[in-house]
Design a protein around this motif. Structure first.
Motif, PDB file in Angstrom:
ATOM      1  N   ARG A   1       0.834  -1.206   0.000  1.00 39.30           N
ATOM      2  CA  ARG A   1       0.000   0.000   0.000  1.00 39.30           C
ATOM      3  C   ARG A   1       0.868   1.255   0.000  1.00 39.30           C
ATOM      4  NH1 ARG A   1      -3.944   2.562  -2.096  1.00 39.30           N
ATOM      5  NH2 ARG A   1      -4.959   4.001  -0.694  1.00 39.30           N
TER       6      ARG A   1
ATOM      7  N   GLN B   1       2.036   1.830  -3.453  1.00 37.85           N
ATOM      8  CA  GLN B   1       0.950   2.385  -4.271  1.00 37.85           C
ATOM      9  C   GLN B   1       0.767   3.870  -3.993  1.00 37.85           C
ATOM     10  OE1 GLN B   1      -2.437   0.023  -3.185  1.00 37.85           O
ATOM     11  NE2 GLN B   1      -1.880  -1.685  -4.539  1.00 37.85           N
ATOM     12  N   LEU B   2       0.775   4.250  -2.736  1.00 36.87           N
ATOM     13  CA  LEU B   2       0.586   5.653  -2.382  1.00 36.87           C
ATOM     14  C   LEU B   2       1.741   6.511  -2.881  1.00 36.87           C
ATOM     15  CD1 LEU B   2      -0.803   5.300   1.243  1.00 36.87           C
ATOM     16  CD2 LEU B   2      -2.054   6.072  -0.778  1.00 36.87           C
ATOM     17  N   ARG B   3       2.965   6.016  -2.768  1.00 33.86           N
ATOM     18  CA  ARG B   3       4.119   6.776  -3.259  1.00 33.86           C
ATOM     19  C   ARG B   3       4.029   6.969  -4.779  1.00 33.86           C
ATOM     20  NH1 ARG B   3       8.297   7.889  -0.020  1.00 33.86           N
ATOM     21  NH2 ARG B   3       8.348   6.930   2.024  1.00 33.86           N
ATOM     22  N   GLU B   4       3.615   5.939  -5.498  1.00 36.50           N
ATOM     23  CA  GLU B   4       3.489   6.054  -6.950  1.00 36.50           C
ATOM     24  C   GLU B   4       2.383   7.035  -7.330  1.00 36.50           C
ATOM     25  OE1 GLU B   4       2.864   2.075  -8.303  1.00 36.50           O
ATOM     26  OE2 GLU B   4       4.970   1.524  -8.094  1.00 36.50           O
ATOM     27  N   SER B   5       1.257   6.985  -6.615  1.00 35.20           N
ATOM     28  CA  SER B   5       0.138   7.855  -6.978  1.00 35.20           C
ATOM     29  C   SER B   5       0.382   9.320  -6.609  1.00 35.20           C
ATOM     30  CB  SER B   5      -1.154   7.360  -6.323  1.00 35.20           C
ATOM     31  OG  SER B   5      -1.073   7.485  -4.923  1.00 35.20           O
ATOM     32  N   THR B   6       1.200   9.581  -5.592  1.00 36.58           N
ATOM     33  CA  THR B   6       1.469  10.967  -5.199  1.00 36.58           C
ATOM     34  C   THR B   6       2.748  11.520  -5.805  1.00 36.58           C
ATOM     35  OG1 THR B   6       2.615  10.210  -3.213  1.00 36.58           O
ATOM     36  CG2 THR B   6       0.263  10.723  -2.992  1.00 36.58           C
ATOM     37  N   GLY B   7       3.499  10.661  -6.446  1.00 40.17           N
ATOM     38  CA  GLY B   7       4.723  11.117  -7.082  1.00 40.17           C
ATOM     39  C   GLY B   7       5.908  11.198  -6.139  1.00 40.17           C
TER      40      GLY B   7
ATOM     41  N   ALA C   1       7.046  10.701 -11.010  1.00 41.04           N
ATOM     42  CA  ALA C   1       6.096  11.658 -11.568  1.00 41.04           C
ATOM     43  C   ALA C   1       6.852  12.742 -12.329  1.00 41.04           C
ATOM     44  CB  ALA C   1       5.255  12.289 -10.467  1.00 41.04           C
TER      45      ALA C   1
END
Length: 87
Positions: free
Chosen positions: A62, A65-71, A76
């Motif tokens: 998780r 996932q959070l690191r990827e989605s927030t950049g 990013a």
């Protein structure tokens, strides 16, 4: 011949019953109860360890996932570091 068969059948069933009763009586002794409780606690500790490992794995997934989605993982394209202009 029939009497011999039924005699053997009775002896076999009697022996099985005595063995089962002896096992049940052994479980009711203090040492038998301690062994049962010890095994139960061992199983409980193993289950808790497995649960903690599952939680750590899910937490790591998780977080990724959070690191990827927030950049925050650096992938990013929105935020890039630039070197200061040279004079």
């Amino acid at each position: 011949m029939r009497r011999l068969f039924w005699l053997a059948m009775g002896i076999t069933i009697g022996a099985l019953i005595v063995r089962k009763i002896s096992r049940a009586a052994e479980k009711l002794t203090p040492s038998g109860m301690a062994a049962g409780i010890g095994q139960g606690l061992s199983d409980l500790a193993e289950s808790i360890g497995d649960f903690a490992a599952d939680v750590r794995t899910a937490m790591s997934e998780r977080e990724t996932q959070l690191r990827e989605s927030t950049g925050l993982d650096g992938s990013a394209g929105g935020v890039q570091r630039q070197s200061p202009p040279q004079q």
